[in-house]
Design an enzyme around this catalytic site. Structure first.
Site, mmCIF file in Angstrom:
data_model
loop_
_atom_site.group_PDB
_atom_site.id
_atom_site.type_symbol
_atom_site.label_atom_id
_atom_site.label_comp_id
_atom_site.label_asym_id
_atom_site.label_seq_id
_atom_site.Cartn_x
_atom_site.Cartn_y
_atom_site.Cartn_z
ATOM 1 N N LEU A 210 0.856 -1.191 0.000
ATOM 2 C CA LEU A 210 0.000 0.000 0.000
ATOM 3 C C LEU A 210 0.887 1.233 0.000
ATOM 4 C CD1 LEU A 210 -2.606 -0.275 2.919
ATOM 5 C CD2 LEU A 210 -3.119 -0.168 0.473
ATOM 6 N N HIS A 211 0.681 2.152 -0.898
ATOM 7 C CA HIS A 211 1.428 3.414 -0.792
ATOM 8 C C HIS A 211 0.784 4.584 -1.523
ATOM 9 C CE1 HIS A 211 2.774 2.368 -4.810
ATOM 10 N NE2 HIS A 211 3.232 3.581 -4.943
ATOM 11 N N ARG A 212 -0.300 4.320 -2.306
ATOM 12 C CA ARG A 212 -0.918 5.424 -3.055
ATOM 13 C C ARG A 212 -1.462 6.463 -2.089
ATOM 14 N NH1 ARG A 212 0.043 3.240 -7.663
ATOM 15 N NH2 ARG A 212 1.420 5.014 -7.804
ATOM 16 N N ARG A 245 6.303 6.020 3.186
ATOM 17 C CA ARG A 245 5.147 6.916 3.276
ATOM 18 C C ARG A 245 4.049 6.275 4.142
ATOM 19 N NH1 ARG A 245 1.931 10.572 0.232
ATOM 20 N NH2 ARG A 245 3.297 10.792 -1.541
ATOM 21 N N ASP A 288 -1.929 -1.632 -4.216
ATOM 22 C CA ASP A 288 -2.329 -0.463 -5.004
ATOM 23 C C ASP A 288 -1.193 -0.032 -5.930
ATOM 24 O OD1 ASP A 288 -0.572 0.765 -3.242
ATOM 25 O OD2 ASP A 288 -2.097 1.996 -2.259
#
Ligand code: UD1
Length: 374
Positions: A210-212, A245, A288
């Site tokens: 996950l990073h969007r 992030r 994502d």
């Protein structure tokens, strides 16, 4: 021909590796110069990739680092201009859709240096994604556009880009995957390295990334996603390498408790070979990321994409990918479906055959020969 190749962030690294190798196979015809903007700078996001993939050390590093989109893009442009003047290349080659891609393309085109875009023509049709803006603008100012899937040509034609500039060559990231699959590092080895042999995965595992910004920057969205992952982990343990992030946002919003459970294995960002092994052996991927949608299609592993759209529709049309969005009920329904029926079988898209970079190197050289002769 001197070709200045630009990388900036993790998803660029696995794409440049086969391109550098293909250029070096052309011997005297090409001198490839590698420039790293420094958009990603952590060891875990950089050196692990350069080493594992045998990418030569960058000839130039602009050491830009993080910042807002405007700051980062502007800083790259300012520092790239003198580097471009110094190198005086016959062309600048940019990859993918990150801020470094657009920044360097924009500087080059205004200096009259031809821009070559690898992975052109992908469109999510979602302009709230920073990458979508980078894609549209980079393609508009590129002289040669190399595409990974046939859908891309329609997108580019719709935007008024002449078909002669577009070449369907396949997917360089899949070149890297094929080249390295036999060396992939599997979960037991990772557990040993991390001192986490306690993690139970007898019936398999899901790998999650996950990073969007649309998923991790909003506390309500991130909370709902992590709660869903927690629910999934009760059925299938989850291996979760955390992007810096995402780790930062989980801490900021006080959500760490949601995933601090034995069925969820939190890891630092993984190197390429580790990530490849994790995907290859997983029962499914939840992600994502753009790249993982493609890599799981190439590996034949079911992928549940935690987005409402994809710029890589071939992974849904032909591959193993299903779009789930970020609504918990929808994700759990698709997860249940994959667990019950094993997920989509899929097939390998055209030209995802391990030879895309060779096609690019040959075609680009021929194109530069013609330009020189003209
Ligand atoms: C960038 C790309 C994205 C790609 C992703 C892969 C853009 C617009 N986005 O997003 O398309 O999928 O890389 O990782 O170019 N950080 C670190 N160490 C690093 C790099 C980043 O701690 O080495 C942290 C910083 O807090 C930074 C944040 O991550 O502010 C975001 O980094 P940034 O490079 O702006 O974008 P990514 O989210 O990594």
């Amino acid at each position: 021909h001197r070709i200045l190749c630009i990388v900036g962030a993790r998803p660029n690294f696995m794409k440049i590796a086969p391109i550098m190798a293909a250029f070096s196979q052309l011997g005297e015809r090409v001198q490839a110069v590698l420039l790293h903007t420094g958009q990603h700078y952590d060891v875990a996001m950089n050196h692990q990739y350069f080493e594992a993939l045998g990418i030569p050390a960058p000839d130039i590093n602009l050491e830009i680092g993080s910042g807002s989109h405007a700051q980062q893009t502007a800083a790259i442009m300012q520092h790239f201009e003198p580097a471009l003047e110094q190198v005086q290349p016959a062309a600048v080659l940019v990859l993918g859709d990150i801020n470094s891609t657009l920044a360097c393309a924009l500087v080059a085109v205004k200096k009259g240096v031809p821009v070559v875009h690898v992975e052109a023509g992908l469109r999510s049709n979602d302009r709230s994604m920073p990458e979508e803006i980078n894609r549209i603008l980079t393609d508009q100012i590129s002289d040669l556009l190399y595409t990974t899937e046939a859908n891309a040509l329609q997108n580019l034609t719709r935007e008024g880009i002449a078909a002669e500039r577009v070449r369907f060559v396949g997917n360089v990231m899949i070149d890297t995957l094929r080249h390295n699959l036999a060396r992939a590092i599997s979960l037991p080895q990772i557990l040993a390295t991390q001192g986490r042999e306690d993690f139970r995965h007898d019936k398999g595992y899901a790998v999650l990334t996950l990073h969007r910004p649309s998923n991790v920057d909003d506390p309500a969205v991130l909370r709902a996603l992590l709660e869903t992952v927690r629910t999934i982990s009760a059925t299938l343990p989850v291996v979760f390498p955390l992007h810096p992030r995402t780790r930062g946002m989980i801490e900021k919003f006080g959500l760490a408790g949601l995933i601090d459970i034995p069925q969820i294995l939190q890891l630092p960002p993984m190197g390429y070979l580790e990530m490849l092994g994790l995907m290859r052996d997983a029962r499914l991927a939840l992600t994502d990321s753009g790249g993982i949608q493609e890599e799981t299609t190439a590996l034949g592993v079911p992928c549940v994409t935690l987005r409402h759209n994809t710029e890589r529709p071939i992974t849904v049309e032909q591959g193993t990918n299903t779009l789930a969005g970020n609504d918990p009920q929808a994700i759990l329904a698709i997860f249940a479906e994959v667990m019950e029926h094993g997920g989509k079988a899929g097939r390998i898209p055209e030209f995802w055959d391990g030879h895309a970079a060779e096609r690019i190197a040959q075609d680009l050289c021929d194109w530069l020969d013609q330009r020189r002769a003209a």
